[in-house]
Design a protein around this motif. Structure first.
Motif, mmCIF file in Angstrom:
data_model
loop_
_atom_site.group_PDB
_atom_site.id
_atom_site.type_symbol
_atom_site.label_atom_id
_atom_site.label_comp_id
_atom_site.label_asym_id
_atom_site.label_seq_id
_atom_site.Cartn_x
_atom_site.Cartn_y
_atom_site.Cartn_z
ATOM 1 N N ALA A 1 -47.669 -82.594 -40.573
ATOM 2 C CA ALA A 1 -48.814 -83.159 -41.010
ATOM 3 C C ALA A 1 -49.933 -82.758 -40.169
ATOM 4 O O ALA A 1 -50.319 -82.937 -39.174
ATOM 5 N N PHE A 2 -50.900 -81.922 -40.885
ATOM 6 C CA PHE A 2 -51.991 -81.215 -40.416
ATOM 7 C C PHE A 2 -52.877 -82.065 -39.636
ATOM 8 O O PHE A 2 -53.732 -81.918 -38.595
ATOM 9 N N TRP A 3 -53.036 -83.543 -40.159
ATOM 10 C CA TRP A 3 -54.080 -84.296 -39.757
ATOM 11 C C TRP A 3 -53.761 -85.027 -38.657
ATOM 12 O O TRP A 3 -54.360 -85.772 -38.049
ATOM 13 N N ARG A 4 -52.410 -84.694 -38.172
ATOM 14 C CA ARG A 4 -52.049 -85.683 -36.834
ATOM 15 C C ARG A 4 -51.935 -84.835 -35.711
ATOM 16 O O ARG A 4 -51.530 -83.552 -35.748
ATOM 17 N N SER A 5 -51.988 -85.508 -34.591
ATOM 18 C CA SER A 5 -52.040 -84.799 -33.417
ATOM 19 C C SER A 5 -50.470 -84.626 -32.741
ATOM 20 O O SER A 5 -50.273 -83.822 -32.112
ATOM 21 N N TYR A 6 -49.656 -85.431 -33.414
ATOM 22 C CA TYR A 6 -48.104 -85.490 -32.946
ATOM 23 C C TYR A 6 -47.390 -85.175 -34.201
ATOM 24 O O TYR A 6 -47.617 -86.140 -35.167
ATOM 25 N N ASN A 7 -46.529 -84.369 -34.218
ATOM 26 C CA ASN A 7 -45.577 -84.140 -35.476
ATOM 27 C C ASN A 7 -43.999 -84.350 -34.939
ATOM 28 O O ASN A 7 -43.578 -83.435 -33.835
ATOM 29 N N ILE A 8 -43.110 -85.137 -35.493
ATOM 30 C CA ILE A 8 -41.997 -85.242 -34.917
ATOM 31 C C ILE A 8 -41.185 -84.094 -35.173
ATOM 32 O O ILE A 8 -40.160 -83.710 -34.192
#
Length: 664
Positions: free
Chosen positions: A555-562
């Motif tokens: 998810a490009f808008w998140r600072s963290y991606n699982i």
């Protein structure tokens, strides 16, 4: 008290004929048909039985929601799908008349918002509301309600509370709106007769899920902010929300909300106990929020859900344990479980779908050789009536028993696995299939597996292993798989084969690897890493390009991606563990099977792998499944997949005639 077992047919006349069959050989098609009966649920008054059944008669082929009147034995098909675009998923009684049904369709969004094109593939999850008295089928939301969203939400089946005592309403989760754009979820009270949706609880920032207590008040949420997950609980008296138990997704601090007891201040959670997930209860009035251990297993995570008494709404058990059936807290139900386990030994017996008066229930009984028998139970006197068999033709006398084994990986880690040998064949130097599971955060067990039984019926030994990264055996094994695709995770599969060779079970010159989803990736990567070890490889809906998989799931808008933590975010490493980049190293023949509508692993993974193998002049067979998602839910596609595997294995890993089990 003696427990009586009877046969009461309400689902399909084929059930009796399948039991009566004796020496008839099973065909490839028999193993690959859809379940004849599945998802059985009993109405709260015990008078009706709903299920999802397979239909194949008079030119009608597909799946249907079937409702059976247990008194008259009258059968009604309330909803039908030919499984081409629309797949029935679950059924649940709201009350004695209304049946809620979930289904999904592979779909996509392609629209323009503020001059910008929005295009992505998804699955739409639908809710159908069936009036079993009038046969009317409706949906919860009107066209006008849904048209407010400029991007239509995919999840439109999330019932958080069926409000069993309110015949007109249910509580549903839906995204909020900001100028037509979906935002965090909120709760609507939906009138199922008028389709009027009224806001029941507003959205909260960073909250993605909601839950109610036994008094139907919204009391709990699950949320995520950056890399921290947490549970928010509303005080029963003051209505104030508390943010509790923040944790990082793969940490030992993880706490999952399960639900409230009848007492609105008693809350059940799942958390780690001695590095295994266990179930605790917490008194929310306790300032220290001490956790009282309720259920734990020294070997396995406790992953079942809470079971509630329909009469009192108290939590009375856990739906499943790894090495058993239902686990009850209530002593009378413990006695009932013991009686059923004694009557049906060597099976996992799950008691569920209890009626409001607690006098009737369903039992789902299964083992490695029992594909699943459904029983209608009576509490006083205790009696079981068999009502359906999950796969009519796959009866226990034709199936091969699975055995739990352990072996050491090359670094000394103990790996749990399940070995299935063909019936009536000595386990010496057999052609062998390594069958790693999908996920990869999933697990295999000695439960019934129709793939395994098909392979064993052809004369193969089959090994399913819980390689590092698998779920269910604690945090250490699961976390050992983080950023480990193509590395030790892959070695664990090969080490299982070498263990069988050392034991004299597997023929070292006759080993193949087969899998679906992540298992398909492991098959391809096995052919890359050890090109001289496997005679052939089969990948069904498998990953071939890990770099693309990670990139497309961020998810490009998140600072963290699982997914970065699961698989990795170093581009060079992701490319180095992608089989598509090493087609030139593969020597074994490869079979690729993929659905055109796969939303889990897009078909381009198999297109690219096919093209790379063909460019390298390798032996590759490609089967494209039209209108198929990830799960082989279209029967023709499932049969075509098994026929393709049958033909492919006969060619690249033939079974000696004196070892094979006859199938047509």
């Amino acid at each position: 008290m003696k427990l009586y077992l009877h046969l009461l047919l309400v689902i399909s006349t084929a059930f009796l004929s399948s039991i009566a069959q004796s020496a008839t050989a099973l065909s490839t098609e028999d193993f690959s048909k859809l379940p004849d009966a599945n998802r059985l649920v009993l109405s709260p008054d015990g008078k009706k039985l709903a299920s999802i059944v397979r239909l194949d008669a008079d030119g009608v082929h597909g799946s249907a929601v079937q409702v059976t009147d247990l008194a008259t034995k009258k059968i009604n098909y309330a909803l039908f799908s030919d499984n081409s675009k629309f797949f029935l998923n679950w059924v649940q009684w709201k009350d004695n008349t209304t049946l809620l049904t979930g289904a999904f369709t592979p779909s996509e969004r392609d629209t323009y918002v503020m001059g910008q094109r929005i295009h992505f593939k998804t699955r739409d999850f639908h809710l159908m509301i069936i009036n079993t008295e009038t046969d009317a089928v409706t949906v919860p939301f009107t066209y006008n309600f849904l048209s407010r969203y400029k991007i239509l939400p995919s999840n439109r089946d999330q019932v958080i509370d069926p409000l069993r005592n309110d015949p007109d309403h249910i509580l549903m989760l839906m995204p909020g709106l900001d100028r037509g754009f979906p935002l965090e979820s909120l709760v609507y009270k939906v009138n199922i007769k008028t389709q009027k949706a009224t806001l029941f609880h507003p959205a909260q920032h960073n909250v993605y899920n909601w839950g109610t207590d036994q008094q139907h008040n919204v009391r709990v949420t699950s949320g995520m902010k950056d890399d921290l997950f947490s549970t928010n609980v509303r005080d029963a008296d003051s209505d104030k929300w508390r943010n509790l138990w923040p944790y990082k997704i793969f940490s030992e601090d993880r706490v999952e909300p399960l639900g409230f007891d009848q007492d609105p201040n008693i809350f059940y959670v799942r958390a780690y106990h001695q590095k295994r997930m266990a179930i605790f209860k917490v008194n929310l009035k306790d300032p220290e929020l001490k956790r009282e251990l309720v259920v734990a297993d020294p070997k396995y995570d406790v992953l079942g859900q809470l079971v509630y008494s329909p009469a009192t709404r108290k939590a009375i058990g856990v739906s499943a344990l790894e090495e058993g059936g239902t686990h009850f807290f209530d002593k009378d139900l413990q006695t009932l479980q013991q009686k059923i386990d004694k009557a049906i030994p060597n099976n996992r017996n799950y008691i569920y779908s209890l009626t409001d008066d607690m006098q009737k229930f369903l039992v789902y009984s299964t083992s490695s050789t029992d594909s699943g028998t459904y029983y209608l139970g009576q509490a006083n006197p205790v009696k079981l009536d068999a009502v359906a068999y999950k796969y009519n033709k796959l009866t226990p006398e034709f199936m091969s028993k699975s055995e739990r084994i352990e072996y050491k990986a090359r670094d000394g880690l103990t790996i749990e696995a399940f070995l299935t040998l063909p019936k009536n064949v000595t386990g010496k130097k057999l052609p062998t299939l390594m069958f790693p599971h999908g996920g990869p955060i999933a697990r295999d067990s000695d439960d019934f597996d129709y793939w395994t039984q098909f392979f064993a019926s052809k004369g193969y030994a089959v090994l399913q292993m819980n390689f590092r990264g698998s779920n269910g055996q604690g945090i250490e094994l699961r976390n050992a798989g983080l950023k480990n695709w193509g590395k030790e995770m892959q070695d664990d599969v090969e080490d299982g084969a070498r263990h069988l060779i050392a034991k004299g079970i597997a023929d070292p010159q006759a080993i193949a690897i087969v899998g679906a989803s992540y298992g398909g990736y492991a098959s391809l990567m096995g052919a890359v890493k050890t090109p001289d070890f496997y005679r052939c490889a089969i990948s069904v809906n498998g990953v071939s390009n890990v770099y693309d998989l990670v990139k497309n799931n961020r998810a490009f808008w998140r600072s963290y991606n699982i997914i970065d933590e699961m698989i990795g975010n170093d581009n060079a490493t992701l490319k180095a563990i992608s089989p598509v980049n090493f087609a030139d190293k593969i020597k074994a023949p490869v079979l690729l099977v993929h659905g055109t509508d796969d939303r889990q692993v897009e078909i381009k993974h198999s297109y690219e792998m096919r093209d790379a193998l063909q460019k390298a002049k390798k032996d590759v067979t490609f089967v494209e499944l039209p209108s198929e998602d990830h799960f082989l839910l279209n029967e023709k596609n499932r049969i075509d997949t098994f026929r393709a595997m049958d033909t492919f294995l006969d060619k690249c890993l033939p079974v000696k005639k004196d070892q094979s089990v006859a199938i047509n």
